[in-house]
Design a protein around this motif. Sequence first.
Motif, PDB file in Angstrom:
ATOM      1  N   VAL A 116      56.978  -2.095  22.561  1.00 33.36           N
ATOM      2  CA  VAL A 116      56.487  -2.708  23.798  1.00 33.36           C
ATOM      3  C   VAL A 116      56.123  -1.629  24.822  1.00 33.36           C
ATOM      4  N   ILE A 117      56.992  -0.617  24.971  1.00 39.87           N
ATOM      5  CA  ILE A 117      56.717   0.481  25.904  1.00 39.87           C
ATOM      6  C   ILE A 117      55.437   1.201  25.518  1.00 39.87           C
ATOM      7  N   ILE A 118      55.270   1.462  24.235  1.00 36.38           N
ATOM      8  CA  ILE A 118      54.066   2.150  23.761  1.00 36.38           C
ATOM      9  C   ILE A 118      52.824   1.310  24.039  1.00 36.38           C
ATOM     10  N   ALA A 119      52.895   0.009  23.775  1.00 43.18           N
ATOM     11  CA  ALA A 119      51.741  -0.875  24.002  1.00 43.18           C
ATOM     12  C   ALA A 119      51.339  -0.894  25.473  1.00 43.18           C
ATOM     13  N   LEU A 120      52.325  -0.993  26.361  1.00 39.91           N
ATOM     14  CA  LEU A 120      52.032  -0.993  27.797  1.00 39.91           C
ATOM     15  C   LEU A 120      51.421   0.340  28.231  1.00 39.91           C
ATOM     16  N   PHE A 121      51.947   1.426  27.667  1.00 37.95           N
ATOM     17  CA  PHE A 121      51.424   2.742  28.020  1.00 37.95           C
ATOM     18  C   PHE A 121      49.992   2.919  27.533  1.00 37.95           C
ATOM     19  N   VAL A 122      49.677   2.398  26.346  1.00 35.41           N
ATOM     20  CA  VAL A 122      48.318   2.517  25.821  1.00 35.41           C
ATOM     21  C   VAL A 122      47.323   1.845  26.762  1.00 35.41           C
ATOM     22  N   VAL A 123      47.694   0.678  27.283  1.00 33.07           N
ATOM     23  CA  VAL A 123      46.821  -0.012  28.231  1.00 33.07           C
ATOM     24  C   VAL A 123      46.586   0.851  29.469  1.00 33.07           C
ATOM     25  N   TYR A 124      47.669   1.402  30.017  1.00 33.97           N
ATOM     26  CA  TYR A 124      47.552   2.286  31.179  1.00 33.97           C
ATOM     27  C   TYR A 124      46.722   3.526  30.849  1.00 33.97           C
ATOM     28  N   HIS A 125      46.986   4.108  29.687  1.00 37.45           N
ATOM     29  CA  HIS A 125      46.303   5.338  29.270  1.00 37.45           C
ATOM     30  C   HIS A 125      44.796   5.120  29.153  1.00 37.45           C
ATOM     31  N   LEU A 126      44.398   3.965  28.615  1.00 31.72           N
ATOM     32  CA  LEU A 126      42.979   3.647  28.494  1.00 31.72           C
ATOM     33  C   LEU A 126      42.321   3.472  29.859  1.00 31.72           C
ATOM     34  N   LEU A 127      43.011   2.787  30.759  1.00 35.01           N
ATOM     35  CA  LEU A 127      42.476   2.590  32.111  1.00 35.01           C
ATOM     36  C   LEU A 127      42.427   3.909  32.880  1.00 35.01           C
ATOM     37  N   ASP A 128      43.314   4.829  32.534  1.00 34.61           N
ATOM     38  CA  ASP A 128      43.418   6.092  33.245  1.00 34.61           C
ATOM     39  C   ASP A 128      42.415   7.124  32.730  1.00 34.61           C
ATOM     40  N   LEU A 129      42.558   7.531  31.480  1.00 34.69           N
ATOM     41  CA  LEU A 129      41.769   8.654  30.977  1.00 34.69           C
ATOM     42  C   LEU A 129      40.547   8.258  30.151  1.00 34.69           C
ATOM     43  N   THR A 130      40.432   6.987  29.778  1.00 38.66           N
ATOM     44  CA  THR A 130      39.227   6.545  29.066  1.00 38.66           C
ATOM     45  C   THR A 130      38.248   5.884  30.033  1.00 38.66           C
ATOM     46  N   ALA A 131      38.719   4.857  30.732  1.00 37.67           N
ATOM     47  CA  ALA A 131      37.849   4.180  31.695  1.00 37.67           C
ATOM     48  C   ALA A 131      37.780   4.921  33.029  1.00 37.67           C
ATOM     49  N   GLY A 132      38.817   5.683  33.361  1.00 37.37           N
ATOM     50  CA  GLY A 132      38.843   6.440  34.609  1.00 37.37           C
ATOM     51  C   GLY A 132      39.174   5.625  35.836  1.00 37.37           C
ATOM     52  N   VAL A 133      39.534   4.352  35.630  1.00 37.99           N
ATOM     53  CA  VAL A 133      39.788   3.451  36.759  1.00 37.99           C
ATOM     54  C   VAL A 133      41.026   3.872  37.543  1.00 37.99           C
ATOM     55  N   LEU A 134      42.060   4.312  36.847  1.00 43.01           N
ATOM     56  CA  LEU A 134      43.318   4.662  37.504  1.00 43.01           C
ATOM     57  C   LEU A 134      43.489   6.167  37.693  1.00 43.01           C
ATOM     58  N   TYR A 174      54.573   9.431  31.453  1.00 37.01           N
ATOM     59  CA  TYR A 174      54.011   9.921  30.199  1.00 37.01           C
ATOM     60  C   TYR A 174      55.125  10.375  29.258  1.00 37.01           C
ATOM     61  N   THR A 175      56.124  11.041  29.818  1.00 33.73           N
ATOM     62  CA  THR A 175      57.257  11.519  29.021  1.00 33.73           C
ATOM     63  C   THR A 175      58.016  10.357  28.399  1.00 33.73           C
ATOM     64  N   LEU A 176      58.275   9.324  29.195  1.00 30.22           N
ATOM     65  CA  LEU A 176      58.976   8.142  28.686  1.00 30.22           C
ATOM     66  C   LEU A 176      58.218   7.527  27.513  1.00 30.22           C
ATOM     67  N   ALA A 177      56.901   7.390  27.666  1.00 30.73           N
ATOM     68  CA  ALA A 177      56.088   6.774  26.616  1.00 30.73           C
ATOM     69  C   ALA A 177      56.052   7.637  25.358  1.00 30.73           C
ATOM     70  N   VAL A 178      55.925   8.946  25.527  1.00 29.40           N
ATOM     71  CA  VAL A 178      55.842   9.844  24.369  1.00 29.40           C
ATOM     72  C   VAL A 178      57.178   9.905  23.628  1.00 29.40           C
ATOM     73  N   VAL A 179      58.279   9.913  24.362  1.00 30.17           N
ATOM     74  CA  VAL A 179      59.599   9.899  23.713  1.00 30.17           C
ATOM     75  C   VAL A 179      59.778   8.589  22.941  1.00 30.17           C
ATOM     76  N   ALA A 180      59.342   7.472  23.535  1.00 28.38           N
ATOM     77  CA  ALA A 180      59.403   6.186  22.833  1.00 28.38           C
ATOM     78  C   ALA A 180      58.547   6.236  21.570  1.00 28.38           C
ATOM     79  N   LEU A 181      57.389   6.861  21.666  1.00 30.41           N
ATOM     80  CA  LEU A 181      56.525   7.023  20.495  1.00 30.41           C
ATOM     81  C   LEU A 181      57.216   7.858  19.417  1.00 30.41           C
ATOM     82  N   GLY A 182      57.853   8.953  19.832  1.00 31.22           N
ATOM     83  CA  GLY A 182      58.542   9.807  18.883  1.00 31.22           C
ATOM     84  C   GLY A 182      59.655   9.073  18.144  1.00 31.22           C
TER      85      GLY A 182
END
Length: 202
Positions: free
Chosen positions: A101-119, A145-153
């Motif tokens: 769940v944490i990873i999924a939420l982070f992916v949404v944020y990550h896309l809006l941030d560094l892909t779409a540039g909105v955030l 970012y650290t929280l999400a990456v640790v969850a991913l790991g």
Amino acid sequence: MAVTGAILLGYVVAHMVGNLTIFLGDIDGYGVFLRRMLSPVLGYGGFVWVIRVVLVLAVVLHMTAAIQLARRAARARPVGYARRPRVQGGYAARTMRWGGVIIALFVVYHLLDLTAGVLNPHGVEGQIHANVIADFQHWYIVAAYTLAVVALGLHLRHGMWSALRSLGRAPGASSVTALVVSVGITVGFLSVPYAVLFGIVR
């Protein structure tokens, strides 16, 4: 679950390697390189869109498989335990679903941030280096970012261990392989934000 997990793992490794090109000073060039791949056939940026579609399908199927397996487990024992013992296994195994769940939420944020540039504080398309610097100058973004990456790991560690055990690998070998790969990916991803935060990458 295993097949989609393997697809997503392959993307995670490739994405990490791409991120590390920022230490070479040419992450913008890497972005252009990806968009030019197979451009005579798919057009400029077409390859990136193909990857995105495959990833979306893999994520949806991965989550669907997780839900199906959870329901199958519930049907296998419709009556709850009178006294449920503590789940055996490591922290990664016990938090697999919440980690997802944490990873999924982070992916949404990550896309809006560094892909779409909105955030993103800079948010200019194609200026990957500047967008990354604008993000990771802020400690709270690095913390998230650290929280999400640790969850991913943790997610990768348990997922890889389970997959290797299903393929017949010995428990010890599976554990070591999963640990080495997951730690390597975690360190690789976290090296970029902390390098920016501490001024190593400008």
